[in-house]
Write a protein that holds these residues in place. Structure first.
Motif, short mmCIF file in Angstrom:
data_model
loop_
_atom_site.label_atom_id
_atom_site.label_comp_id
_atom_site.label_asym_id
_atom_site.label_seq_id
_atom_site.Cartn_x
_atom_site.Cartn_y
_atom_site.Cartn_z
N HIS A 19 127.58 53.56 -72.99
CA HIS A 19 126.54 54.34 -73.65
C HIS A 19 127.08 55.69 -74.12
O HIS A 19 126.86 56.11 -75.26
N TYR A 127 117.60 44.33 -75.29
CA TYR A 127 117.61 45.51 -74.41
C TYR A 127 118.42 46.65 -75.04
O TYR A 127 117.95 47.78 -75.11
N LYS A 170 109.16 51.27 -70.88
CA LYS A 170 110.52 50.98 -70.39
C LYS A 170 110.50 50.59 -68.92
O LYS A 170 111.29 49.74 -68.49
#
Ligand code: HEM
Length: 219
Positions: A19, A127, A170
């Motif tokens: 990420h 996702y 979420k």
């Protein structure tokens, strides 16, 4: 004995450095720091169109799958917003004016292949994009709005009008990840596919930077 860590937490932890790689890719960080142009932003929106066209086509197919369908919600659908953004940003002939970069072609191919056969892999791609859009994406949309003086036109992709509370949404999504009937080996494969998805996103930023440099040379 220590409680085993929930799958959603393991997934987040195992993908956190991927990420960071995506988040800090040069093209993206330039855009975030106000060093990108409106054209850079439009180039990103165009690549998103190809990615979501593939993702949302396989989503239709996965609606029939008992595991994958749990994650599917019309509240997430992004393609109509992307099309409205492109019409605003490029004009009504936007479709003739965009084409996929090499990484986008490969990313789309992967989404289609995985989405045709493998529910866990589909969830990995679902996702990576939608939870990201509901996290950093909301912030990116506001920044782009401010930087380029958009009202709501041009940044519709980042506006989830049907999701009043992204955090709660979420949380439910993570509960669904934790409840998915995947054994340890399948969980590993899903995590690996999320890493593949991050790789495509990071490589896309590299492609976008390269395309921008070569355009600058031609100009
Ligand atoms: C400038 C770029 C980005 C920023 C500032 C950013 C920021 C963030 C932040 C702050 C969160 C945590 C939100 C929370 O805990 O609720 C997050 C989560 C996430 N982001 Fe990003 N992000 C960026 C780019 C990306 C990209 C390119 C992707 C992949 C396409 C991505 C995918 C995700 C995902 C999947 C999550 C959810 C992680 C989880 O909770 O399981 N992000 N992002």
């Amino acid at each position: 004995m220590a409680e085993p860590i929930p799958f959603s937490a393991a997934l987040r932890e195992r993908s956190s450095s991927a990420h960071s790689g995506s988040e800090h890719a040069g093209f993206m960080s330039d855009l975030m720091q106000g060093k990108g142009t409106r054209d850079d932003y439009v180039a990103l929106v165009a690549q998103h169109w190809f990615i979501y066209e593939a993702l949302e086509a396989v989503t239709e197919r996965m609606r029939r799958d008992p595991v994958a369908s749990v994650f599917i919600s019309d509240k997430l659908t992004r393609l109509p917003a992307l099309e409205a953004d492109l019409a605003f940003l490029l004009g009504s002939d936007w479709r003739e004016r965009i084409e996929p970069l090499p990484t986008t072609r490969r990313y789309v191919e992967r989404i289609r292949r995985v989405g045709a056969t493998w529910p866990g892999g589909f969830v990995a791609h679902h996702y990576t994009r939608y939870l990201g859009d509901l996290s950093g994406g909301l912030f990116i949309g506001k920044l782009m709005q401010r930087q380029f003086g958009f009202d709501t036109n041009g940044i519709g992709f980042y506006v989830f009008g049907d999701i009043a509370d992204p955090r709660a949404f979420k949380d439910v999504y993570r509960e669904q990840l934790d409840a998915a009937p995947w054994d340890a080996a399948e969980q590993e494969r899903v995590i690996d596919e999320v890493l593949v998805a991050y790789r495509f996103n990071t490589d896309l930023f590299v492609d976008l930077a390269a395309a921008k440099d070569s355009a600058a040379v031609v100009a």
